[in-house]
Scaffold this active site. Structure first.
Site, mmCIF file in Angstrom:
data_model
loop_
_atom_site.group_PDB
_atom_site.id
_atom_site.type_symbol
_atom_site.label_atom_id
_atom_site.label_comp_id
_atom_site.label_asym_id
_atom_site.label_seq_id
_atom_site.Cartn_x
_atom_site.Cartn_y
_atom_site.Cartn_z
ATOM 1 N N ARG A 36 0.820 -1.219 0.000
ATOM 2 C CA ARG A 36 0.000 0.000 0.000
ATOM 3 C C ARG A 36 0.851 1.265 0.000
ATOM 4 O O ARG A 36 0.451 2.279 -0.584
ATOM 5 C CB ARG A 36 -0.904 0.020 1.223
ATOM 6 C CG ARG A 36 -2.075 -0.909 1.064
ATOM 7 C CD ARG A 36 -3.163 -0.581 2.029
ATOM 8 N NE ARG A 36 -4.425 -1.055 1.502
ATOM 9 C CZ ARG A 36 -5.471 -1.366 2.264
ATOM 10 N NH1 ARG A 36 -5.390 -1.258 3.559
ATOM 11 N NH2 ARG A 36 -6.577 -1.780 1.713
ATOM 12 N N LYS A 196 -19.315 -14.448 0.529
ATOM 13 C CA LYS A 196 -20.689 -13.923 0.644
ATOM 14 C C LYS A 196 -21.304 -13.440 -0.661
ATOM 15 O O LYS A 196 -20.688 -12.693 -1.406
ATOM 16 C CB LYS A 196 -20.681 -12.754 1.629
ATOM 17 C CG LYS A 196 -20.490 -13.201 3.050
ATOM 18 C CD LYS A 196 -21.007 -12.133 3.979
ATOM 19 C CE LYS A 196 -20.002 -11.807 5.045
ATOM 20 N NZ LYS A 196 -19.720 -10.418 5.196
HETATM 21 P P1 AMP Z 1 -14.958 -12.381 0.605
HETATM 22 O O1 AMP Z 1 -14.449 -11.515 1.700
HETATM 23 O O2 AMP Z 1 -16.460 -12.507 0.573
HETATM 24 O O3 AMP Z 1 -14.373 -12.039 -0.746
HETATM 25 O O4 AMP Z 1 -14.471 -13.835 0.946
HETATM 26 C C1 AMP Z 1 -13.124 -14.221 0.994
HETATM 27 C C2 AMP Z 1 -13.021 -15.434 1.830
HETATM 28 O O5 AMP Z 1 -13.881 -16.430 1.306
HETATM 29 C C3 AMP Z 1 -11.645 -16.065 1.861
HETATM 30 O O6 AMP Z 1 -11.119 -15.915 3.155
HETATM 31 C C4 AMP Z 1 -11.881 -17.532 1.520
HETATM 32 O O7 AMP Z 1 -11.206 -18.424 2.376
HETATM 33 C C5 AMP Z 1 -13.377 -17.672 1.708
HETATM 34 N N1 AMP Z 1 -13.951 -18.756 0.893
HETATM 35 C C6 AMP Z 1 -13.850 -18.942 -0.418
HETATM 36 N N2 AMP Z 1 -14.495 -20.044 -0.790
HETATM 37 C C7 AMP Z 1 -15.027 -20.591 0.315
HETATM 38 C C8 AMP Z 1 -15.809 -21.743 0.581
HETATM 39 N N3 AMP Z 1 -16.163 -22.580 -0.406
HETATM 40 N N4 AMP Z 1 -16.181 -21.978 1.851
HETATM 41 C C9 AMP Z 1 -15.824 -21.146 2.846
HETATM 42 N N5 AMP Z 1 -15.083 -20.035 2.663
HETATM 43 C C10 AMP Z 1 -14.691 -19.756 1.405
#
Ligand code: AMP
Length: 397
Positions: A36, A196
């Protein structure tokens, strides 16, 4: 989108306050990742080359309006000096007499002011506080793209107080992300993943009519499977977003957008790096198992789409990439992005976890652009005008 950026003549001999995002990880008094900091160097170098005196203001962490030295920017000053060789003077306040004194003694050093979030007024976008921030300076430059989705005193209100310009990082981000959002070369593929659906709803809605294909992996895919009536074991699911997922599946079909979901998933017994796991199809996820990555058939299908597209936007990992056993899907997408770039496609990675993922696999210099803003890039792709950018937009007639 054209922004009002500074020309050398605007800043020569001027005292310039620059809003940077130096919200970097600090461990045992040392900066653990300087990405950053480096992102701001083009702006800082341009200002110095034009003969400006440069002072920096930033937040670090969430001190919640109180002075908490755990969140001091002092170690960041040492790192900036190490990276650039510049003489950096740390000022232990961002307003008041300490700043006044540093400004009155100012030689050619760069001033780094203490964490602006030590003051509760900052996050309220308080005008009086913005006036105090600006009072020792002639010009304000907003360069913190990753903080531009927040209307705070140091990102928004200050622009109404003294003459202000956008910095080169903000200009680059809006150029790159704007090319994808507003003028994508077709075919255009949007790759979404992460945990999410809720974070990405507005992005899907805004880009749905512009894309040719949407690839959905990661935890969010399981809410879509649920919407299709499949059993998903203990995989992630946002119950209140199932209707949205169903609506998107119908809408995509209606307007001719291909929406691809994984055709195979790696299902584990537990959310653990060494959990036993097996490859299954989404219609056969065993009871009690959770999908933690996409499988090889999906990797192949997603890669084929990526390699035949001219604009590719990626936001969200395909699996739990922090655990090596469930990182292959995300690594394969990073690799495909790099290959597509080589073949002439315009490839953009949203900030946050996707930026961390592409860096983890070593492809961050092999795509067209990796955004420095997680939340900010999502809001940008939602079609919002970010408050920290709005004052600099040049209206075209
Ligand atoms: P986000 O902040 O919504 O972009 O999510 C990122 C996080 O999603 C990362 O820490 C990943 O480990 C998690 N992630 C990705 N795929 C999966 C999954 N199938 N099950 C649980 N966590 C997940």
């Amino acid at each position: 989108m054209k922004l009002k950026t500074f020309l050398p003549g605007d800043v020569t001999g001027k005292k310039v306050l620059v809003r940077v995002d130096f919200n970097v990880p600090v461990s045992e008094g040392k900066v653990a990742d300087s990405t950053r900091i480096c992102a701001h160097l083009p702006t800082l170098r341009a200002l110095k080359a034009a003969g400006a005196k440069v002072a920096l203001v930033s937040h670090l962490g969430r001190p919640k309006g109180k002075r908490d030295l755990k969140y001091s920017l002092e170690p960041v000053g040492a790192e900036l000096s190490k990276i650039t060789g510049w003489n950096v003077r740390f000022v232990p306040e961002c307003i008041g007499t300490e700043v006044e004194r540093a400004v009155s003694e100012w030689g050619n050093e760069v001033l780094l002011l203490e964490n602006v979030r030590f003051h509760p007024e900052e996050e309220k976008n308080d005008r009086e506080f913005a006036e105090k921030l600006a009072e020792n300076f002639d010009i304000f430059v907003m360069d913190a793209f990753s903080a531009a989705h927040r209307a705070h005193s140091s990102t928004r209100a200050v622009a109404d107080v003294i003459p202000s310009f956008a910095g080169l990082l903000i200009a680059k981000e809006t150029d790159m992300l704007g090319a994808v959002r507003d003028d994508p070369k077709k075919p255009f593929v949007l790759i979404l993943g992460g945990s999410k659906v809720s974070d990405k709803i507005a992005v899907i809605e805004n880009l749905m009519k512009k894309v040719d294909t949407i690839l959905i992996g990661g935890g969010m895919a399981f809410t879509f499977f649920k919407a299709m009536g499949l059993e998903i074991g203990t995989s992630l699911c946002e119950a209140d977003k199932i209707d949205f997922a169903r609506k998107m599946l119908t809408e995509a079909e209606k307007i001719g957008v291909k929406l691809l979901l994984p055709s195979d998933v790696l299902a584990a017994d537990e959310f653990k790096a060494d959990s036993p796991c097996s490859l299954v199809t989404p219609d056969a996820i065993p009871n009690g198992k959770m999908g933690l990555d996409i499988g090889p058939e999906t990797i192949k299908a997603f890669t084929d789409v990526i390699l035949s597209s001219r604009t590719i936007l990626w936001n969200g990992p395909m699996g739990v990439f922090e655990m090596p056993a469930f990182s292959k899907g995300t690594e394969a997408i990073a690799q495909a992005m790099s290959k597509a770039t080589e073949m002439g496609a315009f490839t953009v990675v949203g900030g946050g976890d996707s930026a961390a993922a592409i860096a983890q696999f070593g492809y961050e210099d092999q795509v067209s652009h990796v955004s420095t803003g997680g939340g900010a890039s999502l809001e940008f792709f939602e079609g919002k005008i970010l408050p920290g950018i709005e004052p600099y937009i040049i209206k075209e007639h």
